[in-house]
Design a protein around this motif. Structure first.
Motif, PDB file in Angstrom:
ATOM      1  N   LEU A 210       0.687  -1.383   0.092  1.00 39.99           N
ATOM      2  CA  LEU A 210       0.068   0.084  -0.036  1.00 39.99           C
ATOM      3  C   LEU A 210       0.826   1.254   0.005  1.00 39.99           C
ATOM      4  N   ALA A 211       0.695   2.395  -0.976  1.00 40.06           N
ATOM      5  CA  ALA A 211       1.091   3.609  -0.907  1.00 40.06           C
ATOM      6  C   ALA A 211      -0.147   4.626  -0.322  1.00 40.06           C
ATOM      7  N   TRP A 212       0.045   4.777   0.889  1.00 41.83           N
ATOM      8  CA  TRP A 212      -1.088   5.584   1.443  1.00 41.83           C
ATOM      9  C   TRP A 212      -0.508   7.000   1.711  1.00 41.83           C
ATOM     10  N   GLY A 213      -1.462   7.884   1.334  1.00 38.88           N
ATOM     11  CA  GLY A 213      -1.326   9.293   1.286  1.00 38.88           C
ATOM     12  C   GLY A 213      -2.227   9.640   2.313  1.00 38.88           C
ATOM     13  N   VAL A 214      -2.162  10.448   3.444  1.00 37.04           N
ATOM     14  CA  VAL A 214      -3.052  11.044   4.347  1.00 37.04           C
ATOM     15  C   VAL A 214      -3.349  12.352   4.080  1.00 37.04           C
ATOM     16  N   VAL A 273       8.316   6.439   5.409  1.00 37.14           N
ATOM     17  CA  VAL A 273       7.629   7.691   5.728  1.00 37.14           C
ATOM     18  C   VAL A 273       8.040   8.846   5.191  1.00 37.14           C
ATOM     19  N   ILE A 274       7.210   9.646   4.334  1.00 35.01           N
ATOM     20  CA  ILE A 274       7.313  10.972   3.921  1.00 35.01           C
ATOM     21  C   ILE A 274       6.622  12.036   4.624  1.00 35.01           C
ATOM     22  N   ARG A 275       7.783  12.755   5.276  1.00 37.89           N
ATOM     23  CA  ARG A 275       6.913  13.733   6.051  1.00 37.89           C
ATOM     24  C   ARG A 275       6.887  15.206   5.491  1.00 37.89           C
ATOM     25  N   PRO A 276       5.897  15.894   5.830  1.00 41.53           N
ATOM     26  CA  PRO A 276       5.989  17.511   5.429  1.00 41.53           C
ATOM     27  C   PRO A 276       7.339  18.136   5.661  1.00 41.53           C
ATOM     28  N   ASP A 277       7.341  18.946   4.718  1.00 38.81           N
ATOM     29  CA  ASP A 277       8.888  19.654   4.688  1.00 38.81           C
ATOM     30  C   ASP A 277       8.658  21.201   5.204  1.00 38.81           C
ATOM     31  N   GLY A 278       7.260  21.533   5.226  1.00 39.77           N
ATOM     32  CA  GLY A 278       7.054  23.070   5.829  1.00 39.77           C
ATOM     33  C   GLY A 278       6.823  23.779   4.515  1.00 39.77           C
ATOM     34  N   TYR A 280       6.021  22.778  -0.077  1.00 37.92           N
ATOM     35  CA  TYR A 280       5.399  22.202  -0.761  1.00 37.92           C
ATOM     36  C   TYR A 280       4.698  20.853  -0.310  1.00 37.92           C
ATOM     37  N   ILE A 281       5.725  19.970   0.222  1.00 41.40           N
ATOM     38  CA  ILE A 281       4.861  18.907   0.701  1.00 41.40           C
ATOM     39  C   ILE A 281       4.327  19.131   2.143  1.00 41.40           C
ATOM     40  N   SER A 282       2.940  18.860   2.096  1.00 41.58           N
ATOM     41  CA  SER A 282       2.286  19.319   3.037  1.00 41.58           C
ATOM     42  C   SER A 282       1.550  18.213   3.711  1.00 41.58           C
ATOM     43  N   GLN A 283       1.583  16.917   3.188  1.00 42.16           N
ATOM     44  CA  GLN A 283       0.796  15.834   3.484  1.00 42.16           C
ATOM     45  C   GLN A 283       1.919  14.619   3.979  1.00 42.16           C
ATOM     46  N   GLN A 284       1.650  13.714   4.809  1.00 39.51           N
ATOM     47  CA  GLN A 284       2.277  12.596   5.087  1.00 39.51           C
ATOM     48  C   GLN A 284       2.059  11.367   4.308  1.00 39.51           C
ATOM     49  N   HIS A 353       1.447  13.509  -6.668  1.00 35.82           N
ATOM     50  CA  HIS A 353       1.756  15.141  -6.395  1.00 35.82           C
ATOM     51  C   HIS A 353       2.430  15.064  -4.942  1.00 35.82           C
ATOM     52  N   LEU A 354       3.652  15.193  -5.095  1.00 39.50           N
ATOM     53  CA  LEU A 354       4.359  15.641  -3.670  1.00 39.50           C
ATOM     54  C   LEU A 354       4.579  16.866  -3.671  1.00 39.50           C
ATOM     55  N   GLY A 355       4.188  17.810  -4.281  1.00 37.59           N
ATOM     56  CA  GLY A 355       4.267  19.265  -4.013  1.00 37.59           C
ATOM     57  C   GLY A 355       5.554  19.946  -4.506  1.00 37.59           C
ATOM     58  N   THR A 356       6.242  19.387  -5.508  1.00 36.23           N
ATOM     59  CA  THR A 356       7.280  20.139  -5.715  1.00 36.23           C
ATOM     60  C   THR A 356       7.226  21.322  -6.621  1.00 36.23           C
ATOM     61  N   ALA A 357       7.905  21.995  -6.551  1.00 35.95           N
ATOM     62  CA  ALA A 357       7.763  23.282  -7.348  1.00 35.95           C
ATOM     63  C   ALA A 357       8.131  23.202  -8.799  1.00 35.95           C
ATOM     64  N   PRO A 358       7.577  23.856  -9.832  1.00 39.05           N
ATOM     65  CA  PRO A 358       7.935  23.946 -11.061  1.00 39.05           C
ATOM     66  C   PRO A 358       9.204  24.379 -11.256  1.00 39.05           C
ATOM     67  N   VAL A 359       9.860  23.769 -12.145  1.00 44.46           N
ATOM     68  CA  VAL A 359      11.327  24.261 -12.500  1.00 44.46           C
ATOM     69  C   VAL A 359      11.190  25.340 -13.507  1.00 44.46           C
ATOM     70  N   PRO A 360      11.824  26.341 -13.379  1.00 38.99           N
ATOM     71  CA  PRO A 360      11.787  27.596 -14.244  1.00 38.99           C
ATOM     72  C   PRO A 360      12.332  26.945 -15.537  1.00 38.99           C
ATOM     73  N   ASP A 361      11.979  27.493 -16.697  1.00 37.98           N
ATOM     74  CA  ASP A 361      12.749  27.309 -18.002  1.00 37.98           C
ATOM     75  C   ASP A 361      13.831  28.131 -18.382  1.00 37.98           C
ATOM     76  N   ILE A 362      15.105  27.762 -17.993  1.00 40.50           N
ATOM     77  CA  ILE A 362      16.141  28.417 -18.311  1.00 40.50           C
ATOM     78  C   ILE A 362      16.981  28.065 -19.210  1.00 40.50           C
TER      79      ILE A 362
END
Length: 372
Positions: A210-214, A273-278, A280-284, A353-362
Motif C-alpha cells: 500500500l502507498a497511503w497518502g494521508v 514515511v514521507i514527512r511534510p517539509d514546511g 510544498y510537501i504538506s501531507q504525510q 503530487h508530492l508538491g514540488t515546485a515547477p522548475v523555471p525554464d532557463i
C-alpha cells in the motif's frame, strides 16, 4: 526453488536476458556492437559494456523479455531514474495470453510507489540504493512469457535490466503469478478501498503493498482489512483488527519520542514515511508491505474481494471515515494465466503530487550522466 534444496542437482538450464543479450541465447551475451555504451567503449570494442541499457521512447512499450517454451523467471533486477517510477507500467503475460497477469506501476511493484527512494529488505522484493530494484517472486510459465514496460510519460526513459530464468524440458503444474494495481484518489467518504475483486479459480493470495497518502491530521490506520473468498458473501472469513496490525506494527507505528518509525523485515514492513517539509510537501505519505509467504491465503473457487477501511478518530472516541489517497498492489498465484482485473493505469491515474515546485525554464540543460 526451496533454499533447503539448494544442493540438489536439477535438469533446468539457466538463462538471462539483458540489453547485452536480448533473447537470452546460450553464449549470446557481450556481442553487441551498438548500444547506449558504444561511445564509452569506443577504445575497447566488443565485449566491453557496449549495450548496458535501453531507451524507451515516450509513449512506447518495450519488450524486456520474450521467452518461448516452459520455464520460470527467478530474478528481475532493474533500474531507472526515480522520476520514472510512476510513469512506467510493468506487465507480464503468460503462455501467449492476450491480457497481462501483471499490470502495475514500476515503482509500486518494487514497494516504492511515491517516486522517493525507500530501502526495502524483504524476502521477495529488495530495493537498494539508489533505485536498484530486485524481484525474487517465482514466475513459472508453461508455454512462454513476455515482460514489457510501457512509458506513459512525455520524455524518453533509460532503463537498465536483467531477467534471469530457467528453461525446462517439460511444463510443470505450478500456479501463475499475478499482480494488480488499484488507486482511490481520493477515497469516497465512508467507503472502503478495494485491493482485489472478482478473481475466479483456485489459488493463493501472497502479498499486499500500500502507498497511503494521508489527507487530514491525526491517526489514519484504524481501518480493518477483510478477505472474502470461496463461500463468503456478506461477511468475510478473514477480518483484521487494524491497518498497522496487518502490516505487523502496533500502536500507530509510533516509537515514543521518535514518532512514525520505518521498518523492513523479510515478510512485512513500513519502509517509507514521507514527512511534510514546511513548504510544498504538506501531507504525510507511507509505504507498507506484507508478504503471505509462510501464511498464504488459499482459495479454492474464488477470491471475491479484499478491501481496507480508512479510519481515524473524531470526538467522543468515535471512528472518523477518511478520504485518503490509497494505491494498492495485490499479489497472488492462480491456476490460470488471466484473471479479472481493473482498467489499465494511465499517466493521470498514476501521477504523484508530492508538491514540488515547477522548475523555471532557463534553457537547455546538460544531459545527465548515464547510470550503470
Amino acid at each position: 526453488m526451496d533454499h533447503s534444496d539448494i544442493a540438489g542437482l536439477r535438469s533446468v538450464r539457466t538463462r538471462s536476458i539483458s540489453p547485452e543479450n536480448f533473447d537470452g541465447a546460450a553464449g549470446g551475451g557481450g556481442r553487441a556492437t551498438e548500444g547506449t555504451g558504444r561511445a564509452a567503449s569506443r577504445d575497447l570494442g566488443v565485449g566491453w559494456k557496449v549495450s548496458p541499457s535501453v531507451v524507451v521512447k515516450a509513449g512506447d512499450t518495450f519488450d524486456l523479455a520474450s521467452i518461448d517454451g516452459p520455464g520460470k523467471i527467478t530474478h528481475i533486477w532493474i533500474t531507472t531514474h526515480s522520476d520514472n517510477w510512476r510513469t512506467l507500467v510493468l506487465r507480464a503475460y503468460w503462455d501467449g495470453a492476450a491480457e497481462p497477469a501483471v499490470e502495475v506501476p514500476y515503482g509500486d511493484f518494487f514497494c516504492n510507489g511515491w517516486g522517493v527512494f525507500a530501502q526495502v529488505d524483504s524476502q521477495v522484493i529488495a530495493a537498494n540504493p539508489h533505485g536498484g530494484f530486485n524481484s525474487y517472486w517465482p514466475m513459472p510459465f508453461r508455454d512462454g512469457a513476455l515482460l514489457t514496460v510501457e512509458n506513459t510519460s512525455v520524455v524518453d526513459v533509460v532503463v537498465y535490466y536483467q531477467v534471469t530464468y530457467e528453461e525446462r524440458d517439460e511444463p510443470g503444474d505450478d500456479a501463475y503469478f499475478h499482480a494488480q494495481w488499484r488507486r482511490s484518489n481520493v477515497l469516497e467518504s465512508a467507503t472502503t478501498h478495494t485491493i482485489l475483486e472478482g478473481v475466479e479459480g483456485h489459488g493463493h493470495y501472497v502479498g499486499t503493498y500500500l502507498a497511503w497518502g494521508v489527507n487530514s491530521n491525526g491517526w489514519w490506520g484504524e481501518g480493518e482489512l477483510k478477505f472474502y473468498f470461496d463461500d463468503d458473501d456478506e461477511y468475510p472469513t478473514i477480518c483484521g483488527t487494524g491497518t498497522e496490525d496487518y502490516f505487523g506494527g502496533a500502536w500507530n507505528f509510533d516509537v515514543p519520542g521518535q514518532g512514525y518509525t520505518e521498518f523492513s523485515t523479510p515478510y512485512l514492513g513500513m519502509p517509507q514515511v514521507i514527512r511534510p517539509d514546511g513548504l510544498y510537501i504538506s501531507q504525510q505519505r507511507f509505504g507498507m508491505y506484507r508478504w503471505h509467504l509462510p501464511d498464504p491465503i488459499v482459495f479454492h473457487e474464488r477470491m471475491s474481494k479484499i478491501d481496507v477501511q480508512a479510519l481515524g478518530w473524531r470526538s467522543g472516541w468515535r471512528y472518523l471515515p477518511l478520504q485518503d489517497d490509497i494505491a494498492s498492489t495485490a499479489v497472488f498465484y492462480l491456476d490460470r494465466p488471466v484473471a479479472n482485473r481493473p482498467a489499465a493505469p494511465d499517466a493521470d491515474a498514476m501521477e504523484v503530487h508530492l508538491g514540488t515546485a515547477p522548475v523555471p525554464d532557463i534553457g537547455a540543460q546538460p544531459p545527465r550522466a548515464p547510470q550503470g
